[in-house]
Write a protein that holds these residues in place. Structure first.
Motif, PDB file in Angstrom:
ATOM      1  N   PRO A 172       0.818  -1.219   0.000  1.00  0.00           N
ATOM      2  CA  PRO A 172       0.000   0.000   0.000  1.00  0.00           C
ATOM      3  C   PRO A 172       0.847   1.263   0.000  1.00  0.00           C
ATOM      4  O   PRO A 172       1.966   1.275   0.526  1.00  0.00           O
ATOM      5  CB  PRO A 172      -0.805  -0.124   1.298  1.00  0.00           C
ATOM      6  N   PRO A 173       0.335   2.341  -0.587  1.00  0.00           N
ATOM      7  CA  PRO A 173       1.083   3.599  -0.627  1.00  0.00           C
ATOM      8  C   PRO A 173       1.499   4.049   0.777  1.00  0.00           C
ATOM      9  O   PRO A 173       0.736   3.917   1.740  1.00  0.00           O
ATOM     10  CB  PRO A 173       0.085   4.582  -1.245  1.00  0.00           C
ATOM     11  N   THR A 174       2.714   4.571   0.869  1.00  0.00           N
ATOM     12  CA  THR A 174       3.271   4.946   2.170  1.00  0.00           C
ATOM     13  C   THR A 174       3.300   6.454   2.384  1.00  0.00           C
ATOM     14  O   THR A 174       3.959   6.940   3.307  1.00  0.00           O
ATOM     15  CB  THR A 174       4.698   4.397   2.313  1.00  0.00           C
ATOM     16  N   GLY A 175       2.594   7.204   1.545  1.00  0.00           N
ATOM     17  CA  GLY A 175       2.532   8.648   1.742  1.00  0.00           C
ATOM     18  C   GLY A 175       3.661   9.375   1.042  1.00  0.00           C
ATOM     19  O   GLY A 175       4.494   8.794   0.354  1.00  0.00           O
ATOM     20  N   GLU A 176       3.687  10.682   1.234  1.00  0.00           N
ATOM     21  CA  GLU A 176       4.699  11.506   0.577  1.00  0.00           C
ATOM     22  C   GLU A 176       6.047  11.355   1.268  1.00  0.00           C
ATOM     23  O   GLU A 176       6.134  11.087   2.464  1.00  0.00           O
ATOM     24  CB  GLU A 176       4.265  12.982   0.606  1.00  0.00           C
ATOM     25  N   ASP A 177       7.100  11.547   0.484  1.00  0.00           N
ATOM     26  CA  ASP A 177       8.457  11.477   1.012  1.00  0.00           C
ATOM     27  C   ASP A 177       8.782  12.806   1.688  1.00  0.00           C
ATOM     28  O   ASP A 177       8.915  13.837   1.041  1.00  0.00           O
ATOM     29  CB  ASP A 177       9.441  11.186  -0.121  1.00  0.00           C
ATOM     30  N   ARG A 178       8.881  12.794   3.022  1.00  0.00           N
ATOM     31  CA  ARG A 178       9.146  14.009   3.773  1.00  0.00           C
ATOM     32  C   ARG A 178      10.333  13.788   4.700  1.00  0.00           C
ATOM     33  O   ARG A 178      10.655  12.663   5.077  1.00  0.00           O
ATOM     34  CB  ARG A 178       7.914  14.410   4.601  1.00  0.00           C
ATOM     35  N   ASP A 179      10.987  14.898   5.072  1.00  0.00           N
ATOM     36  CA  ASP A 179      12.131  14.818   5.978  1.00  0.00           C
ATOM     37  C   ASP A 179      11.740  15.062   7.429  1.00  0.00           C
ATOM     38  O   ASP A 179      12.599  15.217   8.293  1.00  0.00           O
ATOM     39  CB  ASP A 179      13.201  15.835   5.566  1.00  0.00           C
TER      40      ASP A 179
END
Length: 543
Positions: free
Chosen positions: A69-76
């Protein structure tokens, strides 16, 4: 723990179990095996990302098979990642503490970040267990990802008595994204050493790996190809020695493949951590008054190959694993083990977790005597013999890529090569246990390896259908970017799919090592190994 995943086409629909199969078909090569060392020019560098369309035709469903399943946006923002301390779960429906044997318990889990905010996407790897400490019992729960930050937990109630739900966050969705990126985009996360020796004594050590680029070679590389399995291995060509001077192999280095943010997401304080308890202890009562059965086990057929195991495939009760799909047996005495193995020749091919089976039998059966073959113990071959019952037990490590101490190259035999040399028959047992050494490479490397192994297994069974072939799935253990439970889950998907349609048996070591309330270890404790071996013996005694 059972993490249920939807395919993209199912998005928005109610979650249903979707089995994706991957068919491997490969023509059986000519019956000869030799390694062909040959220098070759390093090809022009290509993108690190895997071109899924370029995979061989045997692997058309690899992308669907490994869907997550999608894991969301790539954020720091580390604080926006899933936290084991703020995530919560509670019973679904009215709260009560008594249940009926044979029914199900359901709970709802809400994933939250370190600020306590509910997540709006899925992709976390949770492990759910129902434990009965007083009864030394445990069963894995099913975890359904609803893709909106919530998860449905379901537990079959398979024993009467007290039980307690436990949930652990193995990896946040953000950590899973790191593992996905590294696994699919990096050619390798480890390297190896190749040792070359000339006829007059000069020695050279070079880097070796699964492809030319990962050897770090600035010039030609040496390729070593098994013409039966199609497996290839590459070493940087020594400056003064020919390719055929390769005599030794060993582990090399772990490569730096993560950023500081990646490492924070995979750190021990947020990995494999227990969530605060959200469900009070429960009491499971027999279905009818006067029913003296303590377990909900229907009549089951003998353990035999060719049957698909349900989920869960079994559970622990009184420290014994009870299969839910076949009548597994216990072997409490040396004689019971020897009677089962009488006349059998067992070939165990794989990694050190399978070697534990060989070691357990060697240590448990005094008359099973090991034979000193003067080899590197980590690699083998190892052999033990019981002369009065005519039992021979072999173990051998799979070939490259194998992390090991320095060992002669001549000791490295591919699984397909070993299978090709077997006559098979009713007294031949083959056990395959591979996977742990492949989590440091893209999935296509393991998938290609399985193509050759499946072809060899199929040829053996076509020739001698009475041969018993058992597949040991990879077990839990590592929690790093080099080897993680998330990576192992994907490896096990490939293993199951590779042998679809063949009459083989499976020992689900993943469930057997993730069900009890004990620390994970890539080499599980004796209690777990004993239960794995007893299920293996149950298949032998039923054939």
């Amino acid at each position: 723990m059972l993490q249920h995943l939807q395919t993209p086409a199912e998005a928005g629909a109610e979650l249903q179990t979707a089995e994706k199969v991957l068919c491997f078909m490969m023509p059986w090569p000519e019956p000869m095996i030799h390694w062909l060392p040959q220098p070759s020019t390093v090809p022009e560098y290509v993108s690190e990302s895997i071109d899924w369309d370029s995979l061989p035709q045997e692997l058309p469903n690899l992308t669907s098979l490994l869907y997550w399943p999608p894991t969301g946006e790539d954020r720091d923002d580390f604080l926006a990642s899933t936290s084991p301390r703020t995530s919560t779960y509670c019973l679904k429906g009215p709260a009560h503490t008594t249940f009926t044997l044979g029914s199900n318990l359901e709970a709802i889990l809400v994933a939250r970040d370190h600020r306590g905010r509910a997540k709006v996407h899925g992709g976390d790897l949770f492990r759910a267990q129902l434990l009965g400490p007083e009864l030394r019992a445990g069963v894995p729960g099913e975890v359904k990802d609803l893709k909106n930050g919530t998860y449905l937990l379901s537990f079959p109630l398979l024993w009467a008595g007290r039980a307690q739900v436990q949930v652990r966050l193995i990896h946040s969705s953000e950590a899973v994204r790191v593992l996905q990126r590294v696994w699919r985009e990096k050619r390798a996360t480890v390297d190896f050493r190749g040792y070359f020796r000339g006829t007059d004594g000069p020695l050279e050590t070079v880097i070796c790996n699964v492809d030319p680029q990962s050897t770090g070679a600035k010039g030609p590389t040496c390729q070593y190809k098994d013409v039966v399995s199609g497996e290839s291995w590459f070493c940087a060509q020594p400056s003064t020695l020919p390719c055929n001077a390769l005599v030794g192999h060993s582990s090399g280095s772990y490569l730096k493949v993560t950023t500081s943010h990646d490492e924070a997401l995979l750190a021990g304080n947020v990995t494999d951590q227990k969530l605060p308890s959200g469900v009070p202890p429960i009491l499971v009562l027999p279905a009818t008054q006067g029913n003296m059965s303590n377990m909900a086990l229907p009549s089951r057929p003998p353990c035999s190959p060719g049957h698909l195991s349900p989920k869960p495939s079994g559970f622990y009760y009184q420290d014994r694993w009870h299969s839910t799909f076949c009548s597994s047996r216990s072997f409490p005495t040396v004689d019971s083990i020897l009677n089962c193995l009488a006349g059998r020749i067992v070939y165990m091919l794989g990694d050190s977790t399978l070697r534990q089976w060989w070691e357990y039998l060697r240590d448990t059966v005094p008359s099973l005597k090991p034979v000193d073959l003067h080899v590197t113990y980590q690699v083998g071959p190892l052999m033990a013999v019981e002369t009065t019952r005519g039992t021979v037990l072999h173990w051998r490590a799979h070939s490259w890529p194998l992390r090991s101490l320095r060992t002669p190259v001549a000791s490295l035999h591919s699984v397909a090569r070993e299978l090709h040399g077997l006559a098979g028959g009713p007294y031949t047992v083959v056990v395959l246990g591979i996977g742990a050494h492949f989590t440091t490479f893209p999935p296509s490397i393991f998938a290609r390896r399985l193509v050759g192994i499946r072809a060899a297994v199929k040829a053996l069974l076509d020739h001698e259908p009475s041969t018993l072939v058992i597949i040991k799935l990879a077990n839990t253990g590592y929690k790093s970017v080099y080897g993680s439970d998330w990576l192992t889950l994907q490896v096990n998907r490939l293993l199951r799919a590779a042998f679809v349609g063949l009459r083989v048996a499976f020992v689900d070591a993943w469930e057997m090592t993730s069900t009890l309330n004990v620390p994970d270890n890539i080499h599980p404790r004796k209690l777990i190994v004993r239960n794995e071996v007893e299920l293996f013996l149950s298949f032998i005694c039923s054939t």
